[in-house]
Design a protein around this motif. Structure first.
Motif, PDB file in Angstrom:
ATOM      1  N   THR A   2       0.556  -1.001  -0.117  1.00 14.61           N
ATOM      2  CA  THR A   2      -0.180  -0.144   0.029  1.00 14.61           C
ATOM      3  C   THR A   2       1.056   1.560   0.092  1.00 14.61           C
ATOM      4  N   THR A   3       0.236   2.044  -0.296  1.00 13.67           N
ATOM      5  CA  THR A   3       0.807   3.699   0.163  1.00 13.67           C
ATOM      6  C   THR A   3       1.256   4.445   0.777  1.00 13.67           C
ATOM      7  N   GLU A   4       1.073   3.606   2.331  1.00 18.64           N
ATOM      8  CA  GLU A   4       1.337   4.034   3.212  1.00 18.64           C
ATOM      9  C   GLU A   4       2.314   3.330   3.857  1.00 18.64           C
ATOM     10  N   GLU A   5       2.283   1.982   3.487  1.00 19.62           N
ATOM     11  CA  GLU A   5       3.794   0.878   3.233  1.00 19.62           C
ATOM     12  C   GLU A   5       4.685   1.707   2.916  1.00 19.62           C
ATOM     13  N   VAL A   6       4.947   1.939   1.721  1.00 21.31           N
ATOM     14  CA  VAL A   6       5.131   2.595   1.293  1.00 21.31           C
ATOM     15  C   VAL A   6       6.040   3.643   1.197  1.00 21.31           C
ATOM     16  N   LEU A   7       5.420   4.722   1.545  1.00 20.52           N
ATOM     17  CA  LEU A   7       5.684   5.766   2.983  1.00 20.52           C
ATOM     18  C   LEU A   7       5.985   5.170   4.249  1.00 20.52           C
ATOM     19  N   GLY A   8       6.165   4.411   4.665  1.00 20.80           N
ATOM     20  CA  GLY A   8       6.868   3.647   6.181  1.00 20.80           C
ATOM     21  C   GLY A   8       8.543   3.594   5.879  1.00 20.80           C
ATOM     22  N   ILE A   9       8.077   2.984   4.496  1.00 23.23           N
ATOM     23  CA  ILE A   9       9.777   2.592   3.986  1.00 23.23           C
ATOM     24  C   ILE A   9      10.428   3.984   4.345  1.00 23.23           C
ATOM     25  N   PHE A  10       9.839   4.805   3.318  1.00 24.67           N
ATOM     26  CA  PHE A  10      10.641   6.176   3.370  1.00 24.67           C
ATOM     27  C   PHE A  10      11.093   7.020   4.701  1.00 24.67           C
ATOM     28  N   ARG A  11       9.305   6.692   5.671  1.00 27.34           N
ATOM     29  CA  ARG A  11       9.653   7.181   6.551  1.00 27.34           C
ATOM     30  C   ARG A  11      10.806   6.502   7.415  1.00 27.34           C
ATOM     31  N   GLU A  12      10.815   5.529   7.809  1.00 22.43           N
ATOM     32  CA  GLU A  12      11.821   4.168   8.352  1.00 22.43           C
ATOM     33  C   GLU A  12      13.691   5.091   8.020  1.00 22.43           C
ATOM     34  N   ALA A  13      13.412   5.501   6.826  1.00 27.91           N
ATOM     35  CA  ALA A  13      15.274   5.472   6.291  1.00 27.91           C
ATOM     36  C   ALA A  13      15.196   7.399   6.307  1.00 27.91           C
ATOM     37  N   GLY A  14      14.068   7.271   6.964  1.00 29.70           N
ATOM     38  CA  GLY A  14      14.530   9.420   6.942  1.00 29.70           C
ATOM     39  C   GLY A  14      14.740  10.176   5.797  1.00 29.70           C
TER      40      GLY A  14
END
Length: 192
Positions: A2-14
């Motif tokens: 999902t979009t939220e899962e993709v954005l979660g990966i981006f957030r985890e990576a700063g």
């Protein structure tokens, strides 16, 4: 994915930055997705590109002969996505400001998917489509990890996006006052 899962990966990576950014397109935005911070982690990149390859398989009919990435931003996701599709990855790069297929030969009629990192206006994909069609290649689709336009960008071929995340973007002469107060930073790779 999902979009939220993709954005979660981006957030985890700063990789979700806030400020005043000059995007590769020339537009200005209060949010910049610094995909390099994601791509420095092979596990995160592999997860995103595996999901993108699965989405491409779902949405593109027929065979794919090559994945093509626009340099510089599309190199890593094109390579990793091609690995999951089981086809070679090649890239176009700028020569005199115009995309060219400089290092590779590709047969006329080959069926390709262009893989890009993030789409805002779709200019890099449109330029890649023009380059490839000019040498007789069939571009069956383009794909990206995040479509910042939320489906509004016209890339000239069907666009497969792993995530859609609409972020405001403004022409330099139409900035909201709160953004105009912040000095701009240009983190993109267009002029490389």
């Amino acid at each position: 994915m999902t979009t939220e899962e993709v954005l979660g990966i981006f957030r985890e990576a700063g990789a979700v930055l806030e400020g005043h950014f000059i995007l590769t397109s020339g537009l200005r935005s209060p949010v910049f997705l610094q995909k390099a911070r994601v791509f420095m982690h092979a596990d995160k990149t592999e997860k995103l590109c595996r999901a993108l390859a699965a989405r491409i398989r779902q949405e593109v009919s027929g065979s794919i002969d090559y994945v093509v990435g626009p340099a510089v931003g599309g190199l890593i996701p094109a390579y990793e996505t091609s690995r999951h599709l089981g086809v070679p990855a090649i890239w176009v790069e700028r020569e005199g400001g115009v995309f060219r297929l400089r290092r590779f030969e590709i047969p006329q009629g080959a069926r390709v998917v262009i893989v890009e990192d993030i789409v805002t206006t779709g200019l890099s994909i449109r330029e890649t489509v023009e380059c490839l069609r000019g040498i007789g290649v069939e571009v069956v689709a383009a794909a990206c990890i995040i479509d910042r336009s939320a489906g509004k960008a016209d890339v000239g071929v069907p666009l497969v996006a792993l995530a859609e995340y609409e972020v405001p973007a403004y022409p330099a002469d139409q900035l909201p006052p709160e953004l105009a107060k912040i000095p701009p930073v240009k983190p993109g790779s267009r002029n490389i």
